[in-house]
Design an enzyme around this catalytic site. Structure first.
Site, PDB file in Angstrom:
ATOM      1  N   CYS A  66     109.073  44.765   2.799  1.00  0.00           N
ATOM      2  CA  CYS A  66     110.294  45.545   2.690  1.00  0.00           C
ATOM      3  C   CYS A  66     110.146  46.711   1.725  1.00  0.00           C
ATOM      4  O   CYS A  66     109.468  46.615   0.707  1.00  0.00           O
ATOM      5  CB  CYS A  66     111.437  44.662   2.230  1.00  0.00           C
ATOM      6  SG  CYS A  66     111.738  43.267   3.323  1.00  0.00           S
TER       7      CYS A  66
ATOM      8  N   ARG B  93     104.339  49.953   5.125  1.00  0.00           N
ATOM      9  CA  ARG B  93     104.509  48.555   4.744  1.00  0.00           C
ATOM     10  C   ARG B  93     105.058  47.711   5.887  1.00  0.00           C
ATOM     11  O   ARG B  93     105.058  46.494   5.818  1.00  0.00           O
ATOM     12  CB  ARG B  93     105.429  48.455   3.525  1.00  0.00           C
ATOM     13  CG  ARG B  93     104.915  49.204   2.316  1.00  0.00           C
ATOM     14  CD  ARG B  93     105.851  49.165   1.145  1.00  0.00           C
ATOM     15  NE  ARG B  93     105.911  47.831   0.560  1.00  0.00           N
ATOM     16  CZ  ARG B  93     106.587  47.556  -0.544  1.00  0.00           C
ATOM     17  NH1 ARG B  93     107.257  48.498  -1.165  1.00  0.00           N
ATOM     18  NH2 ARG B  93     106.601  46.339  -1.036  1.00  0.00           N
TER      19      ARG B  93
ATOM     20  N   TRP C 192     111.634  43.463   6.758  1.00  0.00           N
ATOM     21  CA  TRP C 192     110.964  42.487   7.624  1.00  0.00           C
ATOM     22  C   TRP C 192     111.797  41.215   7.551  1.00  0.00           C
ATOM     23  O   TRP C 192     112.052  40.695   6.465  1.00  0.00           O
ATOM     24  CB  TRP C 192     109.552  42.168   7.134  1.00  0.00           C
ATOM     25  CG  TRP C 192     108.440  42.981   7.708  1.00  0.00           C
ATOM     26  CD1 TRP C 192     107.559  43.750   7.009  1.00  0.00           C
ATOM     27  CD2 TRP C 192     108.028  43.073   9.079  1.00  0.00           C
ATOM     28  NE1 TRP C 192     106.649  44.333   7.852  1.00  0.00           N
ATOM     29  CE2 TRP C 192     106.902  43.932   9.122  1.00  0.00           C
ATOM     30  CE3 TRP C 192     108.503  42.516  10.272  1.00  0.00           C
ATOM     31  CZ2 TRP C 192     106.251  44.246  10.320  1.00  0.00           C
ATOM     32  CZ3 TRP C 192     107.850  42.826  11.466  1.00  0.00           C
ATOM     33  CH2 TRP C 192     106.739  43.683  11.475  1.00  0.00           C
TER      34      TRP C 192
ATOM     35  N   ASN D  54     114.196  42.433  -1.905  1.00  0.00           N
ATOM     36  CA  ASN D  54     112.900  41.954  -1.429  1.00  0.00           C
ATOM     37  C   ASN D  54     112.667  40.579  -2.023  1.00  0.00           C
ATOM     38  O   ASN D  54     112.927  40.360  -3.205  1.00  0.00           O
ATOM     39  CB  ASN D  54     111.757  42.866  -1.886  1.00  0.00           C
ATOM     40  CG  ASN D  54     111.750  44.195  -1.175  1.00  0.00           C
ATOM     41  OD1 ASN D  54     112.503  44.412  -0.239  1.00  0.00           O
ATOM     42  ND2 ASN D  54     110.895  45.090  -1.625  1.00  0.00           N
ATOM     43  N   GLY D  55     112.111  39.675  -1.236  1.00  0.00           N
ATOM     44  CA  GLY D  55     111.808  38.346  -1.743  1.00  0.00           C
ATOM     45  C   GLY D  55     112.444  37.264  -0.895  1.00  0.00           C
ATOM     46  O   GLY D  55     113.018  37.537   0.172  1.00  0.00           O
TER      47      GLY D  55
ATOM     48  N   GLU E 152      84.309  30.806  -2.393  1.00  0.00           N
ATOM     49  CA  GLU E 152      84.902  32.136  -2.553  1.00  0.00           C
ATOM     50  C   GLU E 152      84.854  32.591  -4.008  1.00  0.00           C
ATOM     51  O   GLU E 152      84.603  33.765  -4.294  1.00  0.00           O
ATOM     52  CB  GLU E 152      86.343  32.119  -2.043  1.00  0.00           C
ATOM     53  CG  GLU E 152      87.158  33.376  -2.320  1.00  0.00           C
ATOM     54  CD  GLU E 152      86.604  34.637  -1.671  1.00  0.00           C
ATOM     55  OE1 GLU E 152      87.095  35.736  -2.014  1.00  0.00           O
ATOM     56  OE2 GLU E 152      85.684  34.546  -0.830  1.00  0.00           O
TER      57      GLU E 152
ATOM     58  N   LYS F 102      82.968  36.036  -5.253  1.00  0.00           N
ATOM     59  CA  LYS F 102      83.609  37.109  -6.005  1.00  0.00           C
ATOM     60  C   LYS F 102      82.797  37.463  -7.251  1.00  0.00           C
ATOM     61  O   LYS F 102      82.627  38.636  -7.586  1.00  0.00           O
ATOM     62  CB  LYS F 102      85.031  36.703  -6.411  1.00  0.00           C
ATOM     63  CG  LYS F 102      86.036  36.799  -5.316  1.00  0.00           C
ATOM     64  CD  LYS F 102      86.253  38.249  -4.890  1.00  0.00           C
ATOM     65  CE  LYS F 102      86.775  38.338  -3.474  1.00  0.00           C
ATOM     66  NZ  LYS F 102      85.763  38.111  -2.439  1.00  0.00           N
TER      67      LYS F 102
ATOM     68  N   GLU G  48      79.587  39.297  -6.156  1.00  0.00           N
ATOM     69  CA  GLU G  48      79.875  40.587  -5.525  1.00  0.00           C
ATOM     70  C   GLU G  48      80.081  41.701  -6.544  1.00  0.00           C
ATOM     71  O   GLU G  48      79.572  42.800  -6.383  1.00  0.00           O
ATOM     72  CB  GLU G  48      81.149  40.483  -4.671  1.00  0.00           C
ATOM     73  CG  GLU G  48      80.966  39.969  -3.271  1.00  0.00           C
ATOM     74  CD  GLU G  48      82.270  40.020  -2.494  1.00  0.00           C
ATOM     75  OE1 GLU G  48      82.272  40.568  -1.391  1.00  0.00           O
ATOM     76  OE2 GLU G  48      83.297  39.516  -3.005  1.00  0.00           O
TER      77      GLU G  48
ATOM     78  N   HIS H 271      72.721  15.644  -5.394  1.00  0.00           N
ATOM     79  CA  HIS H 271      71.679  15.716  -4.369  1.00  0.00           C
ATOM     80  C   HIS H 271      70.834  16.975  -4.534  1.00  0.00           C
ATOM     81  O   HIS H 271      70.295  17.493  -3.547  1.00  0.00           O
ATOM     82  CB  HIS H 271      72.301  15.664  -2.968  1.00  0.00           C
ATOM     83  CG  HIS H 271      72.959  14.364  -2.660  1.00  0.00           C
ATOM     84  ND1 HIS H 271      72.273  13.233  -2.282  1.00  0.00           N
ATOM     85  CD2 HIS H 271      74.270  13.992  -2.726  1.00  0.00           C
ATOM     86  CE1 HIS H 271      73.114  12.239  -2.099  1.00  0.00           C
ATOM     87  NE2 HIS H 271      74.344  12.670  -2.374  1.00  0.00           N
TER      88      HIS H 271
ATOM     89  N   LYS I 208      83.176  48.220   2.476  1.00  0.00           N
ATOM     90  CA  LYS I 208      84.411  47.490   2.748  1.00  0.00           C
ATOM     91  C   LYS I 208      84.370  46.844   4.124  1.00  0.00           C
ATOM     92  O   LYS I 208      84.813  45.715   4.305  1.00  0.00           O
ATOM     93  CB  LYS I 208      85.618  48.435   2.644  1.00  0.00           C
ATOM     94  CG  LYS I 208      86.959  47.735   2.833  1.00  0.00           C
ATOM     95  CD  LYS I 208      87.200  46.699   1.753  1.00  0.00           C
ATOM     96  CE  LYS I 208      88.532  45.999   1.928  1.00  0.00           C
ATOM     97  NZ  LYS I 208      88.665  44.842   1.034  1.00  0.00           N
TER      98      LYS I 208
END
Length: 614
Positions: A2, A27, A75, A101-102, A487, A491, A494, A510, A609
């Site tokens: 929104c 948006r 939205w 918003n929210g 992940e 990060k 990266e 192991h 990217k």
């Protein structure tokens, strides 16, 4: 996603508000509206479904002229796209309007209370409870600011709110609760602006003030005063934003990656928007593109992705197997077509790609198409190649992600998998009404809890000072949080160029346990879930071998605090959504480590990217 715009000053408010909303069109939205206090002292309300051109045409037919106004692009979260559900929402007297918003997590109980008091609701939205709460306190004799503070203090969840009233036509009231919606106050010459994001008002002023959690701005044409939700005055810094559009879009952040990490509470709201009817307890994917009959037919799934999206797919395996009761394979896009995968018309292939242009993922889609399977895609970029190739598409709605290391697209894609799994589960009869309500209640709490994690930034800088010279890390997790260990390690390597390895904690003995010593810190995801005791045991094994442990633990867990060297706390959340919360501290840790080491955070060496060549 929104958009919010407000104006007070000597110019026509409707023109400035509409222009600002156009700058926030990126948006996404399904309806739009604005309200202006006209010179006769009455509020003119104009709302329309669809694109802003429809609202623009309505304003030509029914002009709204005045020097103070607010506007909104919506939205849907509660209630379908319609004129009566579009913002702004107005009270029974026609004198107070609100945009928002929210997600108001407790809107059902608030609405019932207000209805019992005699308030009549004209929409299906959660937002409307805000305007009626303000109205109820004004009717009790409170001024607008006091009424707003009392009303906002009753809301649960993260919110951005703007209030305007013909009772006090010389001010706008803007507030931010939590971290799911930004609020920017623009300082002009004899005029003032309010927006959810800087592009809406950057043409008019470069002087910006950013509200923090539980802060209110009382904005007149010549100044703004700032208070806490409890009414304590707050001194705010005015930031001068450069005209350069790239620098401007970073706002007060040093890097795009930092900005995108801190946007996640908001982007999680945006990801949910339009897909959930919390009142009816339904996930709504009307435009998905694959019919319910087809979704009932599938006997298995294959999730295909690359890099960070692959780890989101590993989380998805847990979600779909639990909620849909269907076996799931997860493949790297770069490997999928080269192993002649066993897929057929009874297999649903789901691809996950932020850009929608990753060459290996596109090649996997072509292989799936050749074998006659249906393809679904979770994509961030509208109109991308993956979106065009897929039979069914769910857009992440995360907004542009500039930093090469993906953050908000990762968490958005997990939530999209959760939504799709709930949708399929209901269609296939694996989720009851009661279970669905519980799953959606957890989802409603998610953005606010993510915002709470983001409130604690200093501890990551402290950790970075302690560990930035280390060259090797081991990340451990189990079950649904094993992909989060992967992940977190990705990060770190990266953007800081530190070697890091993610591993399933049960496999440590192991092989990897041989690496443990004082020079190999271990990050252990040890939140309270059904494998908690196993993770505590892993911490003890690391400590017994002289290792240093940074533990991710549930708030209030003193046992982990006694065993680990350092603890990062996260709020308690349901097992299936816990990866969304648990990854955020690992993103912040990697970011501060990279900054401390002087690395190029947004453009790490050798990385792009979107990988568009093999």
């Amino acid at each position: 996603m929104c958009g919010i715009v407000g104006y007070i000053g000597p110019r026509e408010a409707s023109t400035i508000v509409l222009e600002g909303l156009k700058r926030l069109e990126y948006r996404g939205y399904d309806s739009a509206g604005l309200a202006v206090i006209e010179r006769n002292g009455k509020i003119a309300l104009r709302r329309e479904v669809g694109k802003l051109v429809n609202l623009e045409n309505l304003l030509r037919e029914e002009p709204a002229s005045g020097n103070i106004g607010i506007g909104h692009t919506r939205w849907a979260t509660h209630g379908k796209p319609s004129r009566y559900n579009a913002h702004p929402h107005i009270d029974c007297s026609g004198k107070i309007v609100v945009i928002h918003n929210g997600i108001v997590e407790n809107f059902l109980s608030l609405r019932q209370r207000l209805q019992d008091e005699g308030h009549e609701f004209a929409s299906e939205t959660d937002t409307e409870v805000i305007v009626h709460l303000v109205e109820s306190y004004v009717n009790q004799g409170d001024d607008l600011v006091t009424a707003a503070r009392k009303a906002l203090s009753q809301l649960q969840g993260a919110q951005a709110v703007v209030i305007m009233s013909s009772l006090e036509p010389d001010k706008l009231i803007a507030a931010r609760l939590g971290n799911a919606g930004g609020v920017v106050v623009g300082v002009g010459e004899g005029e003032m602006f309010v927006a959810s994001d800087m592009p809406a008002i950057l043409e008019h002023t470069r002087k910006m003030v950013f509200l923090e959690d539980r802060e209110i701005a009382v904005v007149t044409a010549t100044k703004a005063e700032y208070f806490t939700l409890e009414g304590k005055p707050v001194s705010k810094e005015v930031h001068t934003i450069p005209w350069d559009p790239v620098s401007a879009s970073k706002g007060p952040y040093r890097h795009f990656m930092q900005k995108e990490i801190y946007e996640q509470a908001r982007t999680l709201v945006d990801t949910i928007r339009g897909r959930v009817d919390f009142e009816k307890g339904e996930v709504v994917l009307d435009d998905f593109g694959i019919s319910p009959d087809e979704l009932r037919r599938f006997k298995r799934m294959a999730i295909v992705a690359c890099g960070t999206s692959y780890y989101a797919g590993l989380v998805g395996k847990f979600l779909f197997e639990k909620l849909v009761g269907i076996p799931v394979d997860v493949d790297y896009g770069s490997e999928f077509r080269y192993r002649d995968p066993y897929i057929d018309r009874d297999t649903l292939v789901l691809v996950i790609t932020q850009s929608g242009e990753t060459v290996d993922t596109l090649a996997a889609m072509e292989e799936a198409r050749r074998k006659g399977t249906k393809i679904a895609a979770i994509v961030n970029v509208i109109g991308s190649q993956a979106a065009r190739l897929a039979d069914g598409v769910i857009y992440m709605q995360a907004g542009p992600e500039i930093g090469v290391a993906s953050t908000k697209a990762f968490t958005a894609s997990i939530v999209d998998e959760y939504l799709l799994a709930l949708y399929m589960g209901r269609i296939r009869g694996t989720i009851s009404d009661e279970e669905m309500r519980a799953y959606l209640d957890d989802l409603a709490r998610l953005p606010n809890l993510a915002g709470k994690v983001l409130e604690h930034g200093d501890e990551y800088e402290t950790l970075a000072r302690e560990f930035h010279r280390k060259e090797h890390f081991l990340y451990l997790g189990r079950a649904i949080n094993y992909p989060i260990a992967l992940e977190g390690a990705l990060k770190l390597k990266e953007i800081s160029y530190i070697h890091a390895e993610g591993y399933p904690a049960g496999e440590m003995k192991h092989g990897p346990i041989a690496l443990i010593d004082e020079n190999m810190p271990v990050v252990a995801i040890a939140v309270r879930d059904h494998v908690y005791d196993k993770m505590v045991s892993q911490i003890e094994q690391v400590k017994a071998r002289g290792g240093t442990v940074i533990a991710l633990a549930t708030e209030g867990d003193e046992e982990v605090a006694r065993k680990a060297d350092y603890v990062l706390y996260v709020p308690k959340l349901s097992y299936l959504l816990s990866p969304v919360i648990n990854v955020i501290p690992l993103q912040l840790f990697a970011y501060h480590m990279a900054v401390r080491r002087g690395c190029d955070v947004d453009q790490p060496r050798n990385l792009a990217k979107s990988v568009t060549v093999e």
